[in-house]
Scaffold this active site. Structure first.
Site, PDB file in Angstrom:
ATOM      1  N   HIS A 299      14.578  12.137  13.216  1.00  0.00           N
ATOM      2  CA  HIS A 299      13.367  12.178  14.033  1.00  0.00           C
ATOM      3  C   HIS A 299      12.474  10.961  13.766  1.00  0.00           C
ATOM      4  O   HIS A 299      11.495  10.742  14.451  1.00  0.00           O
ATOM      5  CB  HIS A 299      12.586  13.486  13.859  1.00  0.00           C
ATOM      6  CG  HIS A 299      11.965  13.681  12.502  1.00  0.00           C
ATOM      7  ND1 HIS A 299      12.023  14.876  11.842  1.00  0.00           N
ATOM      8  CD2 HIS A 299      11.254  12.872  11.694  1.00  0.00           C
ATOM      9  CE1 HIS A 299      11.375  14.776  10.684  1.00  0.00           C
ATOM     10  NE2 HIS A 299      10.906  13.564  10.577  1.00  0.00           N
ATOM     11  N   HIS A 300      12.848  10.167  12.778  1.00  0.00           N
ATOM     12  CA  HIS A 300      12.140   8.905  12.558  1.00  0.00           C
ATOM     13  C   HIS A 300      12.737   7.800  13.411  1.00  0.00           C
ATOM     14  O   HIS A 300      12.256   6.680  13.380  1.00  0.00           O
ATOM     15  CB  HIS A 300      12.261   8.488  11.088  1.00  0.00           C
ATOM     16  CG  HIS A 300      11.673   9.483  10.139  1.00  0.00           C
ATOM     17  ND1 HIS A 300      10.349   9.462   9.754  1.00  0.00           N
ATOM     18  CD2 HIS A 300      12.229  10.540   9.494  1.00  0.00           C
ATOM     19  CE1 HIS A 300      10.116  10.464   8.915  1.00  0.00           C
ATOM     20  NE2 HIS A 300      11.232  11.127   8.742  1.00  0.00           N
TER      21      HIS A 300
ATOM     22  N   TRP B 105       7.302  -0.421   4.073  1.00  0.00           N
ATOM     23  CA  TRP B 105       7.916   0.266   2.937  1.00  0.00           C
ATOM     24  C   TRP B 105       9.287   0.782   3.325  1.00  0.00           C
ATOM     25  O   TRP B 105      10.111   1.077   2.463  1.00  0.00           O
ATOM     26  CB  TRP B 105       7.025   1.411   2.426  1.00  0.00           C
ATOM     27  CG  TRP B 105       7.169   2.704   3.150  1.00  0.00           C
ATOM     28  CD1 TRP B 105       6.636   3.022   4.369  1.00  0.00           C
ATOM     29  CD2 TRP B 105       7.900   3.863   2.728  1.00  0.00           C
ATOM     30  NE1 TRP B 105       6.982   4.307   4.719  1.00  0.00           N
ATOM     31  CE2 TRP B 105       7.757   4.841   3.732  1.00  0.00           C
ATOM     32  CE3 TRP B 105       8.653   4.166   1.593  1.00  0.00           C
ATOM     33  CZ2 TRP B 105       8.338   6.107   3.641  1.00  0.00           C
ATOM     34  CZ3 TRP B 105       9.237   5.425   1.505  1.00  0.00           C
ATOM     35  CH2 TRP B 105       9.078   6.386   2.518  1.00  0.00           C
TER      36      TRP B 105
ATOM     37  N   ARG C 206       1.566   0.317  15.453  1.00  0.00           N
ATOM     38  CA  ARG C 206       1.390   0.254  14.005  1.00  0.00           C
ATOM     39  C   ARG C 206       1.588  -1.162  13.499  1.00  0.00           C
ATOM     40  O   ARG C 206       2.233  -1.980  14.146  1.00  0.00           O
ATOM     41  CB  ARG C 206       2.489   1.071  13.320  1.00  0.00           C
ATOM     42  CG  ARG C 206       2.371   2.520  13.372  1.00  0.00           C
ATOM     43  CD  ARG C 206       3.627   3.123  12.762  1.00  0.00           C
ATOM     44  NE  ARG C 206       3.642   2.986  11.310  1.00  0.00           N
ATOM     45  CZ  ARG C 206       4.502   3.605  10.539  1.00  0.00           C
ATOM     46  NH1 ARG C 206       5.424   4.385  11.067  1.00  0.00           N
ATOM     47  NH2 ARG C 206       4.453   3.453   9.234  1.00  0.00           N
TER      48      ARG C 206
ATOM     49  N   SER D 197      14.128   6.622 -12.994  1.00  0.00           N
ATOM     50  CA  SER D 197      13.066   7.376 -13.661  1.00  0.00           C
ATOM     51  C   SER D 197      12.884   8.741 -13.015  1.00  0.00           C
ATOM     52  O   SER D 197      12.811   9.767 -13.708  1.00  0.00           O
ATOM     53  CB  SER D 197      11.763   6.566 -13.581  1.00  0.00           C
ATOM     54  OG  SER D 197      10.658   7.362 -13.887  1.00  0.00           O
ATOM     55  N   SER D 198      12.857   8.777 -11.679  1.00  0.00           N
ATOM     56  CA  SER D 198      12.663  10.058 -10.979  1.00  0.00           C
ATOM     57  C   SER D 198      13.837  10.992 -11.196  1.00  0.00           C
ATOM     58  O   SER D 198      13.664  12.191 -11.377  1.00  0.00           O
ATOM     59  CB  SER D 198      12.514   9.820  -9.481  1.00  0.00           C
ATOM     60  OG  SER D 198      11.317   9.162  -9.204  1.00  0.00           O
TER      61      SER D 198
ATOM     62  N   TYR E  11       8.987  15.479   1.599  1.00  0.00           N
ATOM     63  CA  TYR E  11       8.860  16.848   1.115  1.00  0.00           C
ATOM     64  C   TYR E  11       8.749  16.885  -0.399  1.00  0.00           C
ATOM     65  O   TYR E  11       8.058  17.735  -0.963  1.00  0.00           O
ATOM     66  CB  TYR E  11      10.008  17.717   1.640  1.00  0.00           C
ATOM     67  CG  TYR E  11       9.782  18.003   3.085  1.00  0.00           C
ATOM     68  CD1 TYR E  11      10.362  17.234   4.074  1.00  0.00           C
ATOM     69  CD2 TYR E  11       8.890  19.005   3.462  1.00  0.00           C
ATOM     70  CE1 TYR E  11      10.082  17.456   5.398  1.00  0.00           C
ATOM     71  CE2 TYR E  11       8.606  19.235   4.793  1.00  0.00           C
ATOM     72  CZ  TYR E  11       9.209  18.455   5.758  1.00  0.00           C
ATOM     73  OH  TYR E  11       8.914  18.660   7.070  1.00  0.00           O
TER      74      TYR E  11
ATOM     75  N   THR F 255       6.823  26.620   6.999  1.00  0.00           N
ATOM     76  CA  THR F 255       5.520  26.044   6.640  1.00  0.00           C
ATOM     77  C   THR F 255       4.397  26.956   7.119  1.00  0.00           C
ATOM     78  O   THR F 255       3.427  27.206   6.407  1.00  0.00           O
ATOM     79  CB  THR F 255       5.362  24.643   7.257  1.00  0.00           C
ATOM     80  OG1 THR F 255       6.537  23.889   6.989  1.00  0.00           O
ATOM     81  CG2 THR F 255       4.163  23.926   6.681  1.00  0.00           C
TER      82      THR F 255
ATOM     83  N   LYS G 140       3.899  29.885   4.891  1.00  0.00           N
ATOM     84  CA  LYS G 140       3.083  29.592   3.707  1.00  0.00           C
ATOM     85  C   LYS G 140       1.599  29.582   4.056  1.00  0.00           C
ATOM     86  O   LYS G 140       0.780  30.142   3.332  1.00  0.00           O
ATOM     87  CB  LYS G 140       3.479  28.250   3.102  1.00  0.00           C
ATOM     88  CG  LYS G 140       4.906  28.243   2.582  1.00  0.00           C
ATOM     89  CD  LYS G 140       5.200  27.006   1.777  1.00  0.00           C
ATOM     90  CE  LYS G 140       4.708  27.103   0.356  1.00  0.00           C
ATOM     91  NZ  LYS G 140       5.411  28.120  -0.426  1.00  0.00           N
TER      92      LYS G 140
ATOM     93  N   HIS H 109      13.310  11.386   4.539  1.00  0.00           N
ATOM     94  CA  HIS H 109      12.644  12.604   4.927  1.00  0.00           C
ATOM     95  C   HIS H 109      12.492  13.594   3.779  1.00  0.00           C
ATOM     96  O   HIS H 109      11.394  14.076   3.526  1.00  0.00           O
ATOM     97  CB  HIS H 109      13.243  13.251   6.187  1.00  0.00           C
ATOM     98  CG  HIS H 109      12.257  14.223   6.666  1.00  0.00           C
ATOM     99  ND1 HIS H 109      11.186  13.872   7.459  1.00  0.00           N
ATOM    100  CD2 HIS H 109      12.053  15.510   6.301  1.00  0.00           C
ATOM    101  CE1 HIS H 109      10.408  14.918   7.601  1.00  0.00           C
ATOM    102  NE2 HIS H 109      10.909  15.925   6.911  1.00  0.00           N
TER     103      HIS H 109
ATOM    104  N   ASP I 290       8.211  22.694 -25.187  1.00  0.00           N
ATOM    105  CA  ASP I 290       8.162  21.332 -24.630  1.00  0.00           C
ATOM    106  C   ASP I 290       9.211  21.257 -23.533  1.00  0.00           C
ATOM    107  O   ASP I 290       9.823  22.268 -23.171  1.00  0.00           O
ATOM    108  CB  ASP I 290       8.432  20.284 -25.725  1.00  0.00           C
ATOM    109  CG  ASP I 290       7.799  18.919 -25.394  1.00  0.00           C
ATOM    110  OD1 ASP I 290       8.065  18.381 -24.293  1.00  0.00           O
ATOM    111  OD2 ASP I 290       7.042  18.408 -26.224  1.00  0.00           O
TER     112      ASP I 290
ATOM    113  N   HIS J  98       0.851  -1.192   0.000  1.00  0.00           N
ATOM    114  CA  HIS J  98       0.000   0.000   0.000  1.00  0.00           C
ATOM    115  C   HIS J  98       0.889   1.245   0.000  1.00  0.00           C
ATOM    116  O   HIS J  98       0.708   2.159  -0.817  1.00  0.00           O
ATOM    117  CB  HIS J  98      -0.915  -0.012   1.224  1.00  0.00           C
ATOM    118  CG  HIS J  98      -1.554   1.310   1.541  1.00  0.00           C
ATOM    119  ND1 HIS J  98      -2.558   1.870   0.790  1.00  0.00           N
ATOM    120  CD2 HIS J  98      -1.312   2.200   2.529  1.00  0.00           C
ATOM    121  CE1 HIS J  98      -2.921   3.034   1.317  1.00  0.00           C
ATOM    122  NE2 HIS J  98      -2.180   3.263   2.362  1.00  0.00           N
TER     123      HIS J  98
ATOM    124  N   GLU K 290      12.206  12.812   0.895  1.00  0.00           N
ATOM    125  CA  GLU K 290      11.195  12.181   0.037  1.00  0.00           C
ATOM    126  C   GLU K 290       9.794  12.669   0.375  1.00  0.00           C
ATOM    127  O   GLU K 290       8.996  12.949  -0.515  1.00  0.00           O
ATOM    128  CB  GLU K 290      11.275  10.654   0.189  1.00  0.00           C
ATOM    129  CG  GLU K 290      10.088   9.870  -0.350  1.00  0.00           C
ATOM    130  CD  GLU K 290       9.918   9.983  -1.846  1.00  0.00           C
ATOM    131  OE1 GLU K 290      10.909  10.287  -2.541  1.00  0.00           O
ATOM    132  OE2 GLU K 290       8.782   9.786  -2.322  1.00  0.00           O
TER     133      GLU K 290
ATOM    134  N   SER L  15      -0.790  27.254  -4.305  1.00  0.00           N
ATOM    135  CA  SER L  15      -0.400  28.645  -4.554  1.00  0.00           C
ATOM    136  C   SER L  15      -0.882  29.160  -5.890  1.00  0.00           C
ATOM    137  O   SER L  15      -0.853  30.366  -6.131  1.00  0.00           O
ATOM    138  CB  SER L  15       1.127  28.780  -4.487  1.00  0.00           C
ATOM    139  OG  SER L  15       1.583  28.522  -3.194  1.00  0.00           O
TER     140      SER L  15
END
Lengths: 295, 523, 177
Positions: free
Chosen positions: B300-301, B140, B448, B167-168, B255, B326, B329, B251, B104, B75, B253, B266
């Site tokens: 922090h993870h 994951w 979890r 790819s990314s 963001y 943040t 914004k 982390h 293009d 998932h 990732e 925006s």
């Protein structure tokens, strides 16, 4: 104008319909009402962190509550501003956009600096608690905990007492897929073991954590502490139970460790020191036989 | 796209399936990414459906624990790498050239390659369900030593991750080269629309951290097959090393997943407030600050691994600091509406729900940053609630807002507004029914990644599952609506909305196959 | 493509190839570079060992004792491996010797490797082993049992807040001898 590229004369927007259709609102509130009716037989009281049974767990709980309330207050102002903006300046009530209201350096500075100050204020109390948590000196007992797939092993260092602690049999039977047993009929379903850990109250207990195979984590919410059990390494933490709070406390493995990660609970019975000493003495004499039986 | 086929034959361009295999047109490639991501969203949603169905009641009714772990793992992998990220790439492909007045993307063939590489990678990843042992089931986050107990799926999963990463990275290179080199004359960086800005910064994050992820999974691969001991204590290694390397990627990732949504919001809030974004430069600096700070918060993870005190303090502070840009914004978006003229079309509804609900996710994130309290939150449903708030009513609502905003430009048709509002309200209500109770579950002590739970957690789990069923079903409306809009509907004008801003609204709807062959004038 | 365009492309291609080759060479250069890094920062077992010599030469602290606990794990289950003494009261600065007893239960000649770990983590750098059976793989004949020694000094600089520390070994099978 920054970031702008205007199109010729704007046309009245035929799609500026009312945002909320009465029908959709009534249907979703109907769904909510049916959920609310579940309260007839429910236990909704469990929504917050337990205060726990030690001074440390209470301090952590209080810290959590302070942070929560600070967030609520900030939310009140933030969401308040959003709602006022949406209501007071909505087009359907004839608001006309003020194209000049584009930036304000003082406002930007204010809502940068004030949050920094609030954050520093929030972080300061945690320093003192962290120092206290790190300080394992003055302990009266050391227990080594080893995580296995999928049970715990406890050893009272220096006493020769060591045993395994597995999910209790009735829970284990009920939890099998398609067991036909209703979990509601099993007492302390999934939170019961065959041989619980026993600890004395009123003593600072040093816990050493390791694992035999993969990473596990040992956690009893009432003790306020959680730490990973890493194979090949020893981690350390301390817990305590107030002298006036003997009793049974339950927890679970808190790091995914394979298929039965959800089925290796922790049960700790806290006894007054004298009773604990007696219990430990009994275990010592029975130790060789007990070890043989559990292997 | 019926009218496109005229152009196809007229210009000697292939039609049918060959078109999609060989097109280097940014609009076509954008469409492919978006269709792919919608499909993956439904697949990832199906896995979530299995999870929440099993968790509907205590006891194991539907699946074995091992399969449940495959569901939670896949998932996440499908949603993160197959739904959210490709959707943001699809939007980048469609909109960046049009927003900056370019014909293009800079590297059209690499663009096409990036897409098909991704599609192939997911074919590999999803095929692991058919292998002995099933799909990866270690979360994951792929922590060793557990992940090294995976069966035959392991090398395929690692290979799929490598391909997705490649790819990314290529897509990110394309975005940077395009934005740096191909803006229309007169469009300085500080005149560029904020969606393009958000992607410029996201692209740098991707290039910085995707290789780190590749390194981490390669070390897993060599530990598994070639007897290295990066993460094996017996050979002198340490499982915690993986966690550091993974989260150094992981982390930034998250963001990478949220910054494009910030860019989308925006764009939308100014349009439906009928005035420009408040504090444009502050918004640019805020996104750049968030991106920079995202590199120094990773541990922090990992607060419960046994971290030195100094480390705990540093990561608490740096994590809390991210709240500042943040917050800037969020305040700027609110100020954009202030003294504006606000209307509530579907894109704006989703953008406003984002504003509210992402902020709630931000508050739970702030709480998670405080270490002593985190010892109680870590690895519980409180964390699950937090990241789902920032990802679902955060990223996903942002992406849906973007679709509702730009769909008329892509297809040339207005969609059914009533249906869109139904989709919005059902989604907004059910997403809260689904995830808000998970805060309670985590605080009350539910860990979890467990397929079954003790009796005291039953009630909120049932509520959450009902929310999941409602939310999932509501998405079928979205799919239906998109299909109907592609096939037909009221003709859309070039500007589409009442107060459009940006070069994309100067071209007709649907946007012609080739736009800005001649650079527009930008003032 | 024009002459100038072709030249530009070639120069870019040359630079990219050089960068790729340079990155590859950097990977190899990391081996000596790590040594320099560890020397400069003092991190790592190599540095610990060189400090071991100097720690052993200190004068013991007279007014402080620390309890050192000894514990053992055998993840594979085919060894008996335990400390001879569970605890030892030590003076920081003095050299001590502790023993572990191991017995090969695997049914054939084999090799074991002990991996040490010290708790609390911030005490680890002050727990200096001058000699240890964990430094090298240990070969055992079938059914062999023997005692193995570790010599250590608790550094005088051990922070004041630590009154008890634990030395733990995980004993792994690392193959047949």
């Amino acid at each position: 104008m920054k970031g702008e590229n205007r199109v010729a004369a704007p046309v009245a927007n035929p799609y500026d319909a009312r945002a909320v259709s009465p029908l959709s609102l009534s249907l979703t509130s109907g769904a909510l009402a049916s959920i609310a009716s579940l309260s007839a037989r429910a236990d909704w009281s469990l929504i917050n962190m337990p205060k726990g049974v030690s001074e440390l767990s209470r301090e952590i709980h209080d810290m959590h509550m302070i942070m929560l309330w600070i967030c609520v207050v900030i939310a009140f102002f933030t969401f308040g501003a959003m709602i006022v903006a949406m209501v007071r300046f909505r087009k359907s009530k004839g608001a006309v956009a003020d194209q000049k209201f584009l930036h304000n350096a003082r406002l930007e500075a204010a809502w940068t600096i004030v949050p920094v100050m609030i954050l520093i204020a929030m972080a300061i109390p945690s320093v003192e608690k962290l120092v206290k948590i790190e300080d394992t000196s003055g302990s009266g007992l050391t227990i080594k905990v080893t995580g296995h797939q999928w049970y715990w092993q406890y050893e009272y260092l220096g006493s020769g007492v060591s045993f395994y602690s597995r999910l209790a049999r009735d829970s284990d039977i009920a939890r099998q897929k398609g067991s036909g047993v209703d979990p509601a009929t099993v007492e302390n379903y999934l939170l019961d073991v065959d041989k619980p850990l026993v600890v004395p109250t009123g003593v600072k207990i040093r816990m050493l954590l390791t694992a035999n195979d993969v990473i596990h984590a040992w956690w009893v919410p009432d003790f306020g502490m959680k730490r990973d059990a890493i194979p090949g390494f020893i981690n350390e933490m301390w817990i305590s139970v107030d002298a006036d709070k003997p009793g049974t406390y339950r927890g679970q493995c808190a790091e995914l460790c394979g298929a039965d990660h959800g089925f290796m609970p922790i049960v700790v019975i806290a006894k007054p020191k004298a009773e604990f000493d007696a219990w430990l003495g009994q275990q010592k004499t029975a130790a060789p036989a007990a070890l043989a039986a559990t292997e | 796209m019926a009218h496109a086929s005229h152009d196809d034959h007229a210009h000697g361009r292939p039609a049918g399936i060959v078109r999609w295999l060989t097109t280097t047109n940014h609009k076509d490639i954008g469409t492919m990414y978006l269709v792919f991501s919608l499909l993956m969203f439904l697949i990832g949603g199906a896995f979530a459906f299995v999870i929440r169905s099993e968790l509907f009641q205590p006891g194991l009714q539907l699946v074995d624990p091992a399969f449940f772990n495959q569901m939670t793992t896949m998932h996440a992998l499908v949603m993160v790498f197959g739904a959210v990220m490709p959707a943001t790439v699809g939007l980048a492909n469609w909109m960046i050239p049009m927003q900056i007045g370019a014909a293009d993307m800079a590297l059209p063939r690499m663009n096409l390659f990036s897409f098909w590489l991704l599609a192939f990678a997911f074919l590999l990843l999803l095929s692991t369900f058919l292998m002995p042992g099933g799909a990866p089931a270690s979360g994951w986050t792929l922590y060793p030593p557990l992940v090294l107990q995976s069966g035959e799926a392991f090398p395929l999963a690692i290979f799929a991750i490598h391909l997705m990463g490649a790819s990314s990275i290529m897509g990110a290179i394309n975005v940077i080269v395009t934005i740096v080199n191909m803006r229309a004359p007169g469009m300085t960086l500080l005149k560029m629309p904020l969606f393009s800005w958000s992607w410029l910064i996201t692209a740098y994050l991707l290039i910085a951290v995707m290789p780190v992820f590749a390194g981490a999974v390669t070390m897993l691969l060599t530990d598994y097959f070639f007897a290295t001991s990066f993460f094996n204590a017996a050979g002198g290694g340490d499982p915690v090393l993986f966690q550091h390397v993974f989260w150094f990627f992981g982390h930034p990732e998250v963001y990478i997943m949220i910054l494009p949504a910030f860019g989308i919001v925006s764009e939308i809030i100014p349009t439906f407030s009928r005035k420009p974004i408040f504090g444009y430069e502050a918004m640019v600096y805020a996104i750049a600050s968030i991106a920079f700070l995202s590199f120094i918060v990773w541990a922090h993870h990992m607060f419960t691994v046994g971290m030195p005190l100094a480390g705990q303090l540093f990561f608490t502070l740096s994590t809390m600091l991210i709240a500042v840009p943040t917050g800037v914004k969020i305040f700027n978006w609110t100020a954009t509406m202030w003294r504006g003229s606000v209307s509530f079309e579907p894109p704006m509804l989703f953008a406003l729900a984002f504003l509210f609900l992402f902020t709630i996710g931000g508050f739970s994130g702030l709480m998670l940053a405080i270490v002593p309290a985190d010892f109680q939150y870590h690895d519980t449903y409180f964390v699950v609630a937090h990241f789902h708030y920032v990802l679902v009513p955060g990223s996903v609502f942002g992406l849906m807002a973007a679709v509702y905003y730009w769909l008329p430009k892509w297809t040339g048709h207005m969609y059914d507004m009533r249906l869109a509002k139904w989709h919005f309200w059902l989604s907004a209500v059910f997403v809260n029914v689904l995830f808000f109770p998970q805060h309670f579950l985590g605080l009350a002590g539910m860990p979890r990644r467990i397929p079954d739970y003790a009796a005291q957690f039953a009630d909120w789990n049932m509520v959450s599952s009902i929310g999941a069923f409602g939310f999932g079903l509501a998405q079928l409306l979205f799919v239906w609506l998109i299909i109907q809009c592609v096939r037909g509907g009221e003709r859309a004008t070039a500007g589409v909305w009442d107060w459009p801003h940006g070069l994309e609204w100067t071209v007709p709807s649907p946007a012609p196959y080739h736009t800005f062959g001649k650079s527009p004038e930008v003032h | 493509m024009s002459e100038a365009g072709g030249n530009r492309n070639r120069s870019i291609a040359v630079r990219l190839v050089l960068m790729a080759a340079g990155s590859f060479a950097f990977g190899f250069a990391l081996v000596p570079l790590y040594d320099v890094f560890c020397e400069v920062t003092g991190i790592g077992t190599r540095e610990q060992l060189s400090r071991a010599g100097s720690a052993a030469g200190q004068a013991p602290v007279a007014d402080r004792t620390v309890v050192v606990e000894f514990t053992a794990s055998v993840p594979s289950g085919d060894w008996e491996f335990e400390p001879v003494a569970a605890t030892m009261e030590v003076q920081p600065g003095r050299l001590y010797e502790a023993h572990y007893r191991a017995r090969n239960l695997s049914g054939r000649a084999t090799t074991g490797q002990a991996v040490p770990s010290v708790a609390p983590a911030r005490a680890a750098q002050y727990f200096v082993k001058t000699e240890c059976f964990c430094f090298t793989p240990q070969h055992f004949a079938k059914d062999e049992e023997r005692e193995m020694a570790v010599r250590f000094v608790v550094d005088r600089e051990l922070p004041p807040g630590i009154d008890r520390l634990t030395l733990s070994y995980a004993f792994y099978n690392v193959g047949r001898s």
